[in-house]
Scaffold this motif. Structure first.
Motif, PDB file in Angstrom:
ATOM      1  N   GLY A 113       0.812  -1.211   0.000  1.00 10.40           N
ATOM      2  CA  GLY A 113       0.000   0.000   0.000  1.00 10.40           C
ATOM      3  C   GLY A 113       0.849   1.266   0.000  1.00 10.40           C
ATOM      4  N   SER A 115       0.679   5.713   0.141  1.00  4.96           N
ATOM      5  CA  SER A 115      -0.151   6.854   0.524  1.00  4.96           C
ATOM      6  C   SER A 115       0.127   8.033  -0.400  1.00  4.96           C
ATOM      7  N   LYS A 136     -11.602  16.032   2.361  1.00  5.09           N
ATOM      8  CA  LYS A 136     -13.032  15.829   2.121  1.00  5.09           C
ATOM      9  C   LYS A 136     -13.671  17.066   1.509  1.00  5.09           C
ATOM     10  N   TYR A 202     -10.071   9.627  -3.659  1.00 10.17           N
ATOM     11  CA  TYR A 202     -10.097   8.406  -2.850  1.00 10.17           C
ATOM     12  C   TYR A 202      -8.735   8.068  -2.261  1.00 10.17           C
ATOM     13  N   ALA A 203      -7.676   8.273  -3.074  1.00  8.16           N
ATOM     14  CA  ALA A 203      -6.344   7.834  -2.674  1.00  8.16           C
ATOM     15  C   ALA A 203      -5.811   8.505  -1.408  1.00  8.16           C
ATOM     16  N   THR A 205      -7.399   9.415   1.195  1.00 10.32           N
ATOM     17  CA  THR A 205      -8.138   8.939   2.365  1.00 10.32           C
ATOM     18  C   THR A 205      -7.849   7.481   2.651  1.00 10.32           C
ATOM     19  N   PHE A 206      -7.673   6.702   1.604  1.00  8.63           N
ATOM     20  CA  PHE A 206      -7.372   5.279   1.735  1.00  8.63           C
ATOM     21  C   PHE A 206      -6.067   4.991   0.994  1.00  8.63           C
ATOM     22  N   GLN A 207      -5.376   3.945   1.387  1.00  2.00           N
ATOM     23  CA  GLN A 207      -4.111   3.622   0.738  1.00  2.00           C
ATOM     24  C   GLN A 207      -4.325   3.177  -0.708  1.00  2.00           C
ATOM     25  N   SER A 209      -3.684   0.748  -3.641  1.00  3.55           N
ATOM     26  CA  SER A 209      -3.320  -0.645  -3.861  1.00  3.55           C
ATOM     27  C   SER A 209      -4.020  -1.122  -5.124  1.00  3.55           C
ATOM     28  N   MET A 212      -7.827  -1.321  -4.531  1.00  5.84           N
ATOM     29  CA  MET A 212      -8.400  -0.249  -3.710  1.00  5.84           C
ATOM     30  C   MET A 212      -9.809   0.144  -4.135  1.00  5.84           C
ATOM     31  N   GLU A 215     -14.301  -2.085  -3.491  1.00 11.49           N
ATOM     32  CA  GLU A 215     -15.444  -1.811  -2.620  1.00 11.49           C
ATOM     33  C   GLU A 215     -16.246  -0.604  -3.105  1.00 11.49           C
TER      34      GLU A 215
END
Length: 286
Positions: A113, A115, A136, A202-203, A205-207, A209, A212, A215
């Motif tokens: 992952g 960041s 956000k 999105y990236a 906020t979340f790692q 991969s 990714m 979901e």
């Protein structure tokens, strides 16, 4: 409650940006574009790579959006175009493309992952008892601007009117001289741009991969059905509704079942209003 609703709006904007790209492609070609997840992944990695190479974040983000647009158009030219008259093959081809793009990312960048740093990582906006991170807030603004630009394109330009004509009746549009392949490529180009925007949002906020986007893609397909197949503004409304529902469910019940709340909402909508929130009698992009 206010904080939960704000978080729900953030999720809803993310879902809406992804879902609008999906519903645009479905409205024009009737293709469930699962490969959109791979487009988002490659866009995110391109943005990260450009930033790691020393480019300013704005230029890195543009590189990611350009990558998303290019990859999305290539999926249409190299794969979807050849199955336009064989709709039964579309889901299998779309799933295959998604796996190919994810494995390309896995091969190029590995499974570790990563960041994505942004200039507004440490920005925190406060209004009364509600706080909103800079990431956000940037997503909400970016989503609103991009969706308004898409609305103007579809409603005020000849390209947008031609795309809506193809979505309503492909054969009649061809008889009137509208080049169908150009409209297909344009739909995938716009979907790729929106996928790049979703990746940038999105990236951070979340790692990042190779998997990714799985979901969020599932949630986006729920949004597409909620909003009514082929309806852009239905997808926007569905995204906001799903984001708020998942936010409320996570806050007051359990975050472990966040995705389940969306599917419960989907089942409820299908029972009460099978056509979605903005059901249409014909395929439309409007």
């Amino acid at each position: 409650m206010s904080q939960v609703l704000v978080n729900g709006v953030f999720l809803g904007c993310l879902f809406a940006v992804v879902a609008v790209g999906l519903t645009l492609v479905y409205g024009v070609m009737e293709v469930p574009n699962f490969a959109h997840a791979g487009v988002i992944v490659l866009s995110a990695y391109t943005t990260w790579s450009a930033g790691a190479a020393g480019l300013p974040f704005a230029l890195a983000a543009l590189a990611g959006i350009a990558c998303g647009a290019l990859v999305s158009v290539l999926t249409e030219v190299l794969a979807y175009r050849w199955i336009i008259d064989r709709p039964a093959a579309a889901p299998a081809v779309a799933l295959g493309l998604m796996l190919i793009l994810q494995n390309v990312a896995l091969r190029l960048y590995g499974g570790e992952g990563r960041s994505l740093d942004t200039p507004y990582d440490r920005v925190l906006l406060r209004l009364g008892g509600v706080s909103l991170s800079g990431i956000k807030a940037a997503l909400v603004v970016l989503a609103v601007v991009s969706l308004l630009a898409l609305h103007l394109l579809l409603s005020r330009t000849s390209l947008g009117r031609a795309m809506r004509a193809v979505a309503q009746d492909r054969e009649a549009a061809a008889i009137l001289g509208i080049p169908l392949r150009r409209q297909y490529a344009l739909a995938f180009l716009i979907a790729g741009v929106l996928g790049g925007i979703a990746a940038i949002a999105y990236a951070p906020t979340f790692q990042i991969s190779p998997y990714m986007a799985d979901e969020v893609l599932l949630s986006a397909f729920v949004v597409v059905v909620l909003g009514g197949l082929g309806s852009v503004w239905g997808a926007v409304a569905g995204g906001l509704v799903l984001g708020v529902v998942e936010g409320l469910g996570s806050a007051y019940l359990s975050p472990a079942y966040q995705s389940a709340f969306g599917f419960l909402l989907l089942v409820s909508i299908l029972v009460l209003r099978p056509g979605g929130l903005r059901s249409t009698n014909a395929r439309r992009v409007a």
